[in-house]
Design a protein around this motif. Structure first.
Motif, mmCIF file in Angstrom:
data_model
loop_
_atom_site.group_PDB
_atom_site.id
_atom_site.type_symbol
_atom_site.label_atom_id
_atom_site.label_comp_id
_atom_site.label_asym_id
_atom_site.label_seq_id
_atom_site.Cartn_x
_atom_site.Cartn_y
_atom_site.Cartn_z
ATOM 1 N N GLU A 65 28.895 33.575 40.120
ATOM 2 C CA GLU A 65 30.182 33.654 39.422
ATOM 3 C C GLU A 65 30.457 32.334 38.712
ATOM 4 O OE1 GLU A 65 31.680 36.356 39.093
ATOM 5 O OE2 GLU A 65 30.993 37.586 40.770
ATOM 6 N N GLY A 147 23.103 42.078 48.078
ATOM 7 C CA GLY A 147 24.250 42.977 48.077
ATOM 8 C C GLY A 147 25.479 42.384 48.719
ATOM 9 N N LYS A 148 26.621 42.861 48.220
ATOM 10 C CA LYS A 148 27.901 42.372 48.746
ATOM 11 C C LYS A 148 28.110 42.852 50.188
ATOM 12 C CE LYS A 148 32.770 43.047 48.417
ATOM 13 N NZ LYS A 148 33.936 43.731 47.885
ATOM 14 N N ASP A 171 36.906 38.754 46.852
ATOM 15 C CA ASP A 171 35.853 38.543 45.851
ATOM 16 C C ASP A 171 36.029 37.180 45.183
ATOM 17 O OD1 ASP A 171 34.886 41.021 46.444
ATOM 18 O OD2 ASP A 171 35.627 42.003 44.631
ATOM 19 N N TYR A 270 28.078 49.503 46.711
ATOM 20 C CA TYR A 270 29.521 49.651 46.504
ATOM 21 C C TYR A 270 30.127 50.806 47.296
ATOM 22 C CZ TYR A 270 29.068 46.058 43.044
ATOM 23 O OH TYR A 270 28.826 44.855 42.444
ATOM 24 N N LYS A 316 32.270 42.609 34.440
ATOM 25 C CA LYS A 316 30.870 42.355 34.096
ATOM 26 C C LYS A 316 30.357 43.483 33.215
ATOM 27 C CE LYS A 316 30.591 39.718 38.177
ATOM 28 N NZ LYS A 316 31.641 40.083 39.112
ATOM 29 N N ARG A 319 26.593 47.105 32.551
ATOM 30 C CA ARG A 319 26.040 47.899 33.642
ATOM 31 C C ARG A 319 26.749 49.254 33.687
ATOM 32 N NH1 ARG A 319 28.631 44.883 38.898
ATOM 33 N NH2 ARG A 319 30.496 46.128 38.898
HETATM 34 N N1 GDD Z 1 26.841 37.126 48.630
HETATM 35 C C1 GDD Z 1 26.771 38.067 47.697
HETATM 36 N N2 GDD Z 1 25.611 38.758 47.578
HETATM 37 N N3 GDD Z 1 27.830 38.326 46.915
HETATM 38 C C2 GDD Z 1 27.710 39.278 45.972
HETATM 39 C C3 GDD Z 1 26.527 39.999 45.777
HETATM 40 C C4 GDD Z 1 25.402 39.711 46.613
HETATM 41 O O1 GDD Z 1 24.309 40.261 46.510
HETATM 42 N N4 GDD Z 1 26.737 40.872 44.747
HETATM 43 C C5 GDD Z 1 28.013 40.674 44.339
HETATM 44 N N5 GDD Z 1 28.593 39.706 45.065
HETATM 45 C C6 GDD Z 1 29.960 39.179 44.982
HETATM 46 C C7 GDD Z 1 30.420 38.861 43.565
HETATM 47 O O2 GDD Z 1 30.088 37.555 43.171
HETATM 48 C C8 GDD Z 1 31.925 39.054 43.708
HETATM 49 O O3 GDD Z 1 32.531 37.927 44.266
HETATM 50 C C9 GDD Z 1 32.024 40.194 44.723
HETATM 51 O O4 GDD Z 1 30.819 40.196 45.462
HETATM 52 C C10 GDD Z 1 32.239 41.562 44.070
HETATM 53 O O5 GDD Z 1 31.110 41.865 43.270
HETATM 54 P P1 GDD Z 1 31.265 42.457 41.792
HETATM 55 O O6 GDD Z 1 29.925 42.839 41.324
HETATM 56 O O7 GDD Z 1 32.083 41.547 40.965
HETATM 57 O O8 GDD Z 1 32.084 43.770 42.101
HETATM 58 P P2 GDD Z 1 33.112 44.526 41.158
HETATM 59 O O9 GDD Z 1 34.131 43.588 40.642
HETATM 60 O O10 GDD Z 1 32.385 45.329 40.185
HETATM 61 O O11 GDD Z 1 33.773 45.503 42.234
HETATM 62 C C11 GDD Z 1 34.720 45.024 43.172
HETATM 63 O O12 GDD Z 1 35.831 45.895 43.184
HETATM 64 C C12 GDD Z 1 35.521 47.229 43.618
HETATM 65 C C13 GDD Z 1 36.799 48.056 43.578
HETATM 66 O O13 GDD Z 1 37.335 48.085 42.320
HETATM 67 C C14 GDD Z 1 34.063 44.950 44.553
HETATM 68 O O14 GDD Z 1 34.942 44.335 45.466
HETATM 69 C C15 GDD Z 1 33.713 46.319 45.073
HETATM 70 O O15 GDD Z 1 33.174 46.198 46.399
HETATM 71 C C16 GDD Z 1 34.945 47.210 45.022
HETATM 72 O O16 GDD Z 1 34.596 48.509 45.442
#
Ligand code: GDD
Length: 398
Positions: A65, A147-148, A171, A270, A316, A319
């Motif tokens: 980020e 993965g998150k 996040d 997710y 982002k 995707r």
């Molecule tokens: N440590 C780690 N490892 N962090 C990760 C990874 C990973 O592989 N992939 C993503 N993250 C972190 C990102 O840097 C961010 O802080 C957070 O996890 C959420 O990832 P995003 O990829 O930004 O998700 P999003 O914004 O599309 O979706 C968010 O909102 C959704 C609901 O609207 C997430 O919180 C989802 O889990 C949620 O369902």
């Protein structure tokens, strides 16, 4: 803080599902003596926040980020919470993990606060997980999977080692430190209201603005709307009464008592937030003849709290949102043992309409599941990590 009381609660076996409660006032002034109880509103006093924040770890998953956003998020977490950063940021070329570590070190040095930071691919973390028997969390290379969700599970285990009682997730790509601050206040408020020590608080955003020609203050994302609909359908089928109680099926910002976090099965990608609810319904809903989690009679209380701050996070591009977010969430519902034929059929229709599945006789791929942390050897994990805890502290000198 002043928030609405739980005006209506759906009951699903031992699960209490509260309808969305709105925050009315972020700061509700000093404690009032001889206060007349109000049936519509609740006032959460400063002392209650202090009590719960002190027992709470806030896990910040981060992957490449913008550093300014990461710093802003960290600055929004109330001082008494222990921050756990689980990073999967790149190390080759520009070492983004080192930059995060450096920024966190400087911030914690000047604010004198507790935080730790670990890389998701840390070999010691992988070793501790191997010894504890959590093999499914590891990839073929022997390190933790990307993965998150995987970062969240690591965060839950680290919060266990830190002897915390609550764990919350935020996040790292949130634009407003003030929103972060409010999320954690809502977590603490929910825990202070819970009748059960198995509690979960999920954030419902007042607005999730979209920046286009101007700014449009939208309430719900499309993915959330669809996931909520099908999850509500699953509950309705099981209780026999139609409901719309779930408004936060994909809430990335949420918190749990650590006890509860250890009892849930998790799903990769997710689907994680949707699966948490499914795991609660499966374990505590009283419908399935499955092995019931210990202390099932204590039940689970779920709060959905609507914030005052809007949620503005990094969008982002590039995707396929539907395939990356909607498919795993709906697959989790589809494969739940609680899912009925009607909901399953509607999920397939939805996925075909969205162009994710080609035809009605296709099935979505089954999500990758992780056992509850309580089923691994937590003592072995702790034994290895505890010895190295200081080296993960944000204040550790290199
Ligand atoms: N440590 C780690 N490892 N962090 C990760 C990874 C990973 O592989 N992939 C993503 N993250 C972190 C990102 O840097 C961010 O802080 C957070 O996890 C959420 O990832 P995003 O990829 O930004 O998700 P999003 O914004 O599309 O979706 C968010 O909102 C959704 C609901 O609207 C997430 O919180 C989802 O889990 C949620 O369902």
């Amino acid at each position: 803080m002043r928030i609405e009381t739980q005006r209506y609660t759906e009951r699903f076996g031992h699960v209490r599902l509260n309808e969305v409660q709105k925050v009315l006032e972020l700061d509700s002034g000093k404690a009032e003596e001889n206060k007349v109880p109000d049936i519509a509103l609740l006032k959460i006093e400063e002392d209650a926040f202090r009590e719960y924040e002190d027992k709470m770890a806030i896990v910040v998953p981060v992957k490449d980020e913008k550093l300014k956003l990461f710093e802003g998020v960290i600055s929004g977490v109330p001082h008494d919470c222990h921050i756990i950063v689980v990073s999967n940021s790149k190390r080759k070329g520009v070492d983004r993990f080192r930059m995060e570590k450096d920024a966190l070190h400087q911030y914690c040095h000047f604010t004198q606060r507790s935080a730790m930071i670990i890389h998701q691919k840390d070999p010691l973390l992988a070793k501790a997980l191997t010894k504890a028997g959590y093999h499914e969390l590891l990839n073929d290379d022997g390190l933790v999977r990307n993965g998150k969700c995987e970062a969240m599970i690591a965060g839950i285990l680290l919060a266990t080692v830190l002897k915390k009682s609550y764990v919350g997730f935020i996040d790292a790509d949130n634009y407003f430190p003030g929103s972060v601050w409010e999320y954690v206040k809502c977590y603490a408020a929910g825990f202070s209201l819970s009748k059960s020590s198995n509690a979960m608080v999920r954030i419902f955003w007042r607005y999730k603005p979209k920046v286009s020609a101007g700014m449009y203050f939208k309430k719900l994302g499309r993915v959330s709307e669809i996931t909520n609909k099908h999850l509500n359908s699953l509950i309705s089928f099981n209780t026999g009464f139609e409901t719309e109680v779930i408004r936060t099926a994909n809430a990335g910002e949420h918190a749990m008592s650590l006890r509860l976090a250890q009892l849930l099965r998790y799903s990769s990608g997710y689907a994680v937030e949707t699966q948490e609810l499914l795991s609660i319904f499966e374990g505590f809903g009283g419908v399935l003849p499955v092995a019931q989690p210990p202390g099932v009679k204590l039940g689970v209380e779920i709060f959905q709290i609507e914030t005052r701050n809007p949620h503005l996070h990094e969008e982002k591009g590039g995707r396929h949102l539907q395939a990356e977010m909607l498919l795993p969430s709906l697959s989790a519902i589809y494969y739940s043992q609680l899912c009925d034929g009607y909901t399953r059929e509607n999920i397939i229709d939805e996925l075909v309409t969205q162009g994710i599945l080609k035809q009605k006789n296709e099935e979505p791929p089954a999500p990758l599941m992780y056992r509850p942390p309580a089923e691994i050897d937590l003592a072995k994990f702790e034994d290895i990590i505890a010895k190295h805890l200081d080296s993960y502290s944000a204040l550790a000198e290199e």
